[in-house]
Enzyme design. Sequence first.
Site, PDB file in Angstrom:
ATOM      1  N   ALA A  63       0.841  -1.196   0.000  1.00  0.00           N
ATOM      2  CA  ALA A  63       0.000   0.000   0.000  1.00  0.00           C
ATOM      3  C   ALA A  63       0.876   1.245   0.000  1.00  0.00           C
ATOM      4  O   ALA A  63       2.070   1.184   0.289  1.00  0.00           O
ATOM      5  CB  ALA A  63      -0.899  -0.011   1.230  1.00  0.00           C
ATOM      6  N   GLY A 102      -0.516  -4.997   0.449  1.00  0.00           N
ATOM      7  CA  GLY A 102      -1.602  -4.761  -0.495  1.00  0.00           C
ATOM      8  C   GLY A 102      -1.324  -5.350  -1.857  1.00  0.00           C
ATOM      9  O   GLY A 102      -2.255  -5.720  -2.587  1.00  0.00           O
ATOM     10  N   GLU A 105      -2.353  -8.883  -1.562  1.00  0.00           N
ATOM     11  CA  GLU A 105      -3.817  -8.897  -1.458  1.00  0.00           C
ATOM     12  C   GLU A 105      -4.462  -8.659  -2.829  1.00  0.00           C
ATOM     13  O   GLU A 105      -5.483  -9.265  -3.162  1.00  0.00           O
ATOM     14  CB  GLU A 105      -4.284  -7.850  -0.446  1.00  0.00           C
ATOM     15  CG  GLU A 105      -3.941  -8.229   0.996  1.00  0.00           C
ATOM     16  CD  GLU A 105      -4.382  -7.193   2.003  1.00  0.00           C
ATOM     17  OE1 GLU A 105      -5.200  -7.530   2.874  1.00  0.00           O
ATOM     18  OE2 GLU A 105      -3.899  -6.051   1.916  1.00  0.00           O
ATOM     19  N   GLU A 125       2.252  -6.375   7.199  1.00  0.00           N
ATOM     20  CA  GLU A 125       1.545  -5.301   7.918  1.00  0.00           C
ATOM     21  C   GLU A 125       1.742  -5.357   9.423  1.00  0.00           C
ATOM     22  O   GLU A 125       1.742  -4.316  10.094  1.00  0.00           O
ATOM     23  CB  GLU A 125       0.050  -5.361   7.594  1.00  0.00           C
ATOM     24  CG  GLU A 125      -0.313  -4.876   6.206  1.00  0.00           C
ATOM     25  CD  GLU A 125      -0.241  -5.960   5.144  1.00  0.00           C
ATOM     26  OE1 GLU A 125      -0.711  -5.718   4.024  1.00  0.00           O
ATOM     27  OE2 GLU A 125       0.293  -7.053   5.437  1.00  0.00           O
TER      28      GLU A 125
END
Length: 689
Positions: A63, A102, A105, A125
């Site tokens: 992210a 991310g 993901e 994370e």
Amino acid sequence: MNDVVDLTREGEIAVITLDSPPVNALSAQLRAGIAQAVEQAVADDAAKAIVLTCAGRTFCAGADITEFGKPPKDPSLSAVQAVIEAAPKPVIAAIHGTALGGGLELALSCHYRVAVPSARCGLPEVKLGILPGAGGTQRLPRIVGAEQALEMITSGAHVTAKDAAAMGLFDKLVAEGNLREDAIAFAREVIASGAPLKKVRDLDEAIAPARGKPEIFAEFRKKNARKFRGFEAPEACIQAVEAAVEKPFEEGLKFERALFEKLVASEQSAAQRYAFFAEREAAKIPDIPKDTPTREIARVGMIGAGTMGGGISMNFLNAGIPVTIVETNQDALDRGLATIRKNYENSAKRGRLSMEDVEKRMALITPSLALDDLADCDLVIEAVFELMEVKKEIFTKLDGICKPGAIMASNTSYLDIDKIASVTSRPGDVLGMHFFSPANVMRLLEVVRGEKTEKDVVATAMALGKRIGKVAVCVGVAHGFVGNRMLSERQREANNLIMEGAMPWDVDRVLHDFGLPMGPFAMADLAGLDLGWTPENSTGETAKERLCEIDRRGQKNGKGFYDYDENRKATPSKVTEEIILDLSRAKGITRRAISDQEILERCIYPMINEGAKILQEGKALRASDIDIVWLTGYGWPVYRGGPMFYADTIGLDKVVAALETYAKSLGPDFEPAELLVRTAKEGKRISEM
């Protein structure tokens, strides 16, 4: 589409390419581009499948962390995933470099994943005090199973492509350097097979064995209790994976989101994100440009083969840099080499190295009894006794031995680098490189910049630190530099506290509960109470001296501040208690009950105060550098962000008020630093200075 996303078509395969240097972080712009490109590819009747790939050196590495704490921008990553997952055509993620956070993901919402053998993936994370908040805790278990998912998510560790393929996370490994073409070929195979779309959210086979078995999660908590101590995020990760097993997918997603939002707003996550950026900031030195040329370090010389010398040498050997190790006698040299070999062989037994690796590293060592053999070294580090006269004598000799341009460094923990440099004809080539014990394990390297140290020498040491896997922090010349200077404040108060009414195990317990690996007295026992102690110099005025006088040396002989059993399990010692009580009486101190809060404040607040003085004197470039020193060199809990960040968490006004109160009753050691007082009055954060 937009500037960072491109859509093309190769026959019946639509290819979406993400190109947002340096690591294709999932910014709002990139997310919008992906969603738009997928929708266009779906609307293109000629496209039968979609390949999602990335330009540059990596797939999406996570992210966009700069968006944390700011108002969310549409589309969210979850919305983009929904577009991908709902696509009526197979979507294949083509992975190289790293697919992290991310990025993984995003790949998990695709129907298939192919990767090159050098690729790595992971959900890191937890290291930022949060959990994967875009379905990572719900989708990953549905592919790899609950137990494997627990390991990956709570550790944040990277997984190799080979291991990812073995657990079913990657559907196929393709040729290195041929990812785009092979991913397109794989997409054509999927089309030809006519197989129904495989949505990860619908998979159940991998998680079914854990359903209705809470003992799996209880056992995992128990196994990792020590590692997770004090952290909030790992427990939330476990709860989220358990939800993936027990709840329908959509309910699990909502549960994950609630946990994520709670964590991201927590002090722990703020501290861990601060530490993440602080570590990167430490590499920057304002007056030394990033493009400053550095000196080539092809061979390193090490003076001393003891605990520190051997450990320091291993860092360079691990990086493939040859090391000439010099000792004063053959026995000491042989012992040092044997210890290095034993350390490597122990790593091989644990599967971290092959025996071939051990021999390669040992072959890089040139043992010697002559300082003259350091003449061809590009960097020479001395790691001998912490005595100024000894160090001056060595550097005087090195000045006549080292080749022009060679860097001469001291591993001193406390001594004045400028005084050491003054005995040479080239003080610009001298600096401190303070490694922390065990030097082959601890991440911190204090790069001590002398008054005359040349900029390229500092730049070289900082770059070399990174090369050997250390976190290098540039500090100024002061007694104890940054870390040990602050540590001495804690040590003083710990010793005062046991004279006034606390016992060593009280102090150790409070600091351990705060999050430190161990307290000062347990640490002293581990290091050896006789470190730096000699019978002829003993005054008997401290508990440590009295213990040494009756041959209580610490863990090494099973008795120190604590008594130790055969497994080195510690128990409070009656002998130590009597010694402390006798000393208190001899000093005329009336002992009193001391609260845990007072123990914590008197051990921690003087450290914060000293950190402010260090900043005030310019001995550290920034407060975050001080915090990185403590996070990477002294076991300060990362979820508290470092001493200076912790001060802001408490409130500087409260720290100053407490110091002023203690100063009235305990004396000038507690007088608040001018910078601390001023920053508190101005309502600023000292961790941002």
